[in-house]
Design a protein around this motif. Structure first.
Motif, PDB file in Angstrom:
ATOM      1  N   SER A  25       0.853  -1.192   0.000  1.00  0.00           N
ATOM      2  CA  SER A  25       0.000   0.000   0.000  1.00  0.00           C
ATOM      3  C   SER A  25       0.889   1.242   0.000  1.00  0.00           C
ATOM      4  O   SER A  25       2.088   1.168   0.298  1.00  0.00           O
ATOM      5  CB  SER A  25      -0.912  -0.005   1.224  1.00  0.00           C
ATOM      6  OG  SER A  25      -0.138   0.041   2.420  1.00  0.00           O
ATOM      7  N   SER A  40       0.132   5.093  -7.723  1.00  0.00           N
ATOM      8  CA  SER A  40      -0.604   3.990  -7.089  1.00  0.00           C
ATOM      9  C   SER A  40       0.250   2.744  -7.134  1.00  0.00           C
ATOM     10  O   SER A  40       1.204   2.658  -7.931  1.00  0.00           O
ATOM     11  CB  SER A  40      -1.923   3.747  -7.819  1.00  0.00           C
ATOM     12  OG  SER A  40      -1.696   3.331  -9.159  1.00  0.00           O
ATOM     13  N   PRO A  77      -1.613  -3.931  -4.725  1.00  0.00           N
ATOM     14  CA  PRO A  77      -1.398  -4.523  -3.390  1.00  0.00           C
ATOM     15  C   PRO A  77      -0.749  -5.899  -3.423  1.00  0.00           C
ATOM     16  O   PRO A  77      -0.106  -6.301  -2.449  1.00  0.00           O
ATOM     17  CB  PRO A  77      -2.797  -4.576  -2.800  1.00  0.00           C
ATOM     18  CG  PRO A  77      -3.725  -4.509  -3.938  1.00  0.00           C
ATOM     19  CD  PRO A  77      -3.056  -3.719  -5.001  1.00  0.00           C
TER      20      PRO A  77
END
Length: 812
Positions: free
Chosen positions: A206, A215, A218
């Motif tokens: 994260s 971004s 995960p």
């Protein structure tokens, strides 16, 4: 469920009675395996009771592994499990032993009960399991009751290790203006916990810091852009903090973090821009062509090659006078002067300059033209300049031997400044050290100062200096090349002394030799020679001259067949004429030998030997003939020499003996003045008289030849009546000079009469008793030049009135 479990426990107790089993403490379910097949046992219960027989022992099922928690922090040893055999009736007759990895140091066993404990805390990441061996023996005799059984104690994992990024911090870059989802990089964290047990090693990624720009996935840890059109010119560096958490990211899981420094790389998304739209420059008119006269700059927000700017002058007013280049270090535009400036002609120039990128990105063409335009105005500043020649260099021609003072040409320079100062001219002395030329300081006309010779120096390079009258420090120079033109003063001549040959079997009209000419003159248009036979040789029937028209000519035969016996060598005169003015010509002689040749024209020989070959004489025969001739000549020379030697000995046996050749004369010598007829010193040196006589009279006989007196010519008697001794001696001298039968140089003529007995009386003063001091000797001057010396001697005595004795010397 409870009933079923009880039933299973009862069955296990019934069927496995009498086997060694491992009893584990409460924990996760374990698998059960048979340690080995049933083996006959020799152990009998009668041994304990004193009996001698053997009893078969049944092997039971055992648990083959135990589990122990890692990182146990309790004060008491951690209970691992229990070993038990069916032979153990609880009567303390069985002893349990433990062997293998960590036995005694890490693990211990109660010998009576079979309980196993861990003595210290264990770490699965250091060693995940231990292999041990257990055996039940008789407590009294230590005799094995059954074979060893091997089992494993596994360290049960707990979540005691957080995920770790082994290579952080990370550095990455991504182009600016990239779309959302552009790949940046991938990070990976590792967890030392057991990935096969629970979620202790399941990591989830994260972003803690770096949103909303980037971004991260995960599961995979791939980082991507999260915002579109991120501009490097707005923000270039980004720092992103990534977290990796085990236990699937659940609460209570351990986490590790790393930092990623992300840089936006540049793309060419910005055009260059001038800081202002108008640039004003000032340039002196004396600026040199090629020099930098100003600088302008267009700024580009990009970096690297995307910020490289190209400048270009827009064609128009004044643009052709200047050029512009880019400084590769600071991307400035440097304005370069292409042509000379003249304030008096034009005082200002205005033009436009475009600045554009050298490397365009097609993705941004839609944003418009990637260039900018600015206006440049250059004002010319007036400078006091040196005079300017009308030509960059001058070339002049002059004929050699031109009279001194002839004008060759002129140079012109003028002051282009507003003052229009007069100009004065001079010759740089370093360029004309010998002062061949002179120049008019006002008019600039160049004239000769010495006679010029093209053969010595064909070209003169001088430098003319022009100076402003009102500013002598301002000068300009120009190179003047003066070519000395050739006057046709040398006649042409044959290039080399040609010596040709013609074959005896030559045909009429055959070219036997090609020749050319040379000339010391160097006409501007090159040499042009013409050849023709000499007018004195027009009747030559053997050879002629053919002019080929290309400065060469050939010797052409006019007849067929030549004979060396008739004539071996021919001389052919040829007239060579040049094309200069005035025309010069000369006559050269070509030598042609007649030689023997093969039928195909190849030369055999031109030597004298070949002449005798047709007679049949060989080379050896010719050498023998010549040798005989030489021997005969030597014999003749020796014979003549011996004969002459004999005649010489007959005539005179010794040079010193002259008694046989004494000739007596009854005349008296001529006295001191008689030195021309007979030289006493010469008579004493025969060698000198020989040279003198040969020089005065070439017709005298040699001394080694006996003179033959001529008949018919009688010597006149001595004149006793003559009182003039000088005439007498002269007469005798003339007779001896023309008489070829006179005695040779070693003969001695004597005079028998002297003193009182002579008719001429004595000429000597030896016997004189009385000297007449008043005697006048002037008459001696009348006797001629022979008595000039004697007259001078007595003349001086007469003038000084001194007594002297005159002595005269007779010739013998």
């Amino acid at each position: 469920m409870l009933t079923r479990n009880c039933l299973l426990l009862f069955l296990w107790f019934v069927f496995d009675k009498g086997s060694l089993s491992l009893v584990r403490p409460p924990g996760p379910p374990l698998s059960r395996s048979r340690l080995g097949k049933e083996n006959p046992r020799s152990l009998a219960g009668s041994m304990r009771n004193g009996a001698s027989g053997f009893q078969r022992v049944k092997r039971g099922w055992v648990w083959n592994q135990f589990f122990v928690l890692e990182e146990y922090m309790g004060s008491d040893p951690q209970y691992v499990g229990k070993l038990h055999t069916d032979l153990d009736k609880g009567e303390s007759e069985v002893k349990y032993t433990l062997m293998g990895e960590g036995a005694g140091s890490i693990f211990t066993i109660d010998a009576t009960t079979g309980d196993i404990h861990a003595l210290r805390s264990l770490d699965r990441e250091v060693k995940p399991y231990y292999t041990l061996r257990a055996q039940a023996v008789d407590i009294d005799t230590n005799r094995p009751l059954e074979p060893e059984s091997e089992f494993v104690i596994k360290v049960q994992d707990i979540n005691d290790n957080e995920p770790k990024f082994l290579e952080g911090p990370y550095t990455a870059s991504v182009p600016e203006m990239s779309p959302v989802g552009t790949y940046v990089m991938q990070v990976t964290a590792t967890d030392a916990d057991d990935p096969t047990y629970g979620n202790s090693a399941r990591v989830v990624y994260s972003i803690l810091h770096g949103q909303p720009y980037f971004s991260v996935d995960p599961k995979t840890g791939i980082i991507r852009t999260a915002l579109p059109n991120m501009d490097r010119e707005v923000k270039e560096q980004y720092q992103v903090l990534i977290q990796a958490k085990d236990m699937g990211g659940q609460l209570g899981g351990l986490a590790g973090t790393t930092t990623i420094n992300i840089t936006l790389s540049d793309v060419n998304d910005n055009p260059p821009r001038f800081s202002k739209s108008f640039f004003h420059l000032r340039v002196p008119e004396s600026s040199a062509v090629g020099s930098a006269v100003g600088r302008i700059k267009a700024h580009d927000l990009d970096i690297g090659k995307n910020a490289e700017v190209e400048y270009k002058i827009v064609p128009g007013d004044g643009g052709n006078m200047f050029d512009i280049i880019t400084n590769e270090y600071n991307q400035e535009g440097i304005i370069i002067l292409k042509r000379p400036l003249d304030y008096e002609t034009k005082k200002a120039y205005t033009f436009k300059v475009d600045a554009s990128n050298a490397h365009l990105d097609p993705r941004f063409h839609s944003l418009g033209a990637f260039k900018d335009t600015a206006t440049v105005k250059i004002n010319i500043l007036d400078v006091d300049e040196p005079p300017v020649f009308t030509k960059p260099s001058y070339e002049m021609d002059v004929y050699e031997d031109s009279p001194v003072g002839d004008i060759i040409g002129a140079v012109t320079a003028q002051d282009l400044d507003a003052s229009n100062s007069p100009v004065r001219y001079s010759i740089d002395w370093k360029s004309d050290l010998d002062s061949y030329f002179d120049i008019d300081p006002v008019e600039g006309t160049i004239s000769t100062n010495e006679l010029l010779d093209r053969e010595s120096i064909a070209q003169h390079n001088i430098t003319i200096v022009a100076t402003k009258l009102n500013s002598p420090v301002l000068t300009s120079r120009v190179a003047v090349t003066i070519h000395v033109l050739d006057v046709n003063e040398f006649p042409p001549e044959l290039a080399i002394p040609y010596e040709s040959f013609v074959c005896e079997n030559a045909k009429a009209g055959q070219v036997i030799q090609t020749f050319s000419a040379k000339d010391q003159d160097l006409p501007q248009n090159g040499h042009k020679f013409s050849f023709k036979p000499s007018e004195r040789d027009v009747n030559n029937k053997n050879f002629t001259i053919r002019d080929f028209g290309n400065n060469t000519a050939g010797i052409v035969t006019l007849q067929s067949g030549f004979r060396r016996r008739s004539q071996k060598i021919y001389f052919l005169p040829v007239v060579i004429q040049d094309s200069g003015y005035p025309v010069q010509s000369s006559t050269g002689i070509l030598t042609i030998r007649v030689c023997g040749c093969e039928s195909d024209g190849s030369l055999l020989t031109c030597s004298a030997e070949a002449i005798f070959l047709p007679v049949g004489l060989s080379t050896g025969a010719l050498i023998a003939i010549l040798l005989c001739i030489v021997i005969l000549l030597v014999i003749v020379v020796l014979y003549v020499g011996l004969r002459r030697q004999k005649e010489k000995e007959t005539l005179m046996t010794s040079k010193e003996d002259i008694r046989d050749n004494v000739i007596h004369y009854d005349d008296e010598g001529g006295g001191e003045e008689d030195t021309h007829a007979f030289d006493m010193g010469t008579l004493c040196n025969p060698k000198v008289i020989k040279e003198k006589l040969l020089k005065e009279n070439r017709d005298l006989f040699r001394r080694d030849v006996k003179p033959e007196p001529k008949t018919g010519k009688n010597r006149p008697p001595v004149s006793h009546d003559s009182a003039d001794i000088c005439d007498f001696i002269n007469q005798r001298l003339k007779e001896n000079d023309v008489d070829n039968s006179a005695p040779p140089y070693d003969s001695l003529a004597t005079y028998a009469y002297e003193g009182e007995g002579s008719v001429a009386e004595s000429l000597s003063s030896i016997e004189s008793l009385v000297v007449d001091t008043d005697e006048d000797y002037d008459y001696l001057n009348d006797w001629g030049p022979r008595f000039k010396t004697l007259a001078g001697i007595f003349g001086e005595q007469s003038d000084t009135q001194s007594d002297t004795t005159s002595t005269t010397e007779n010739r013998h």
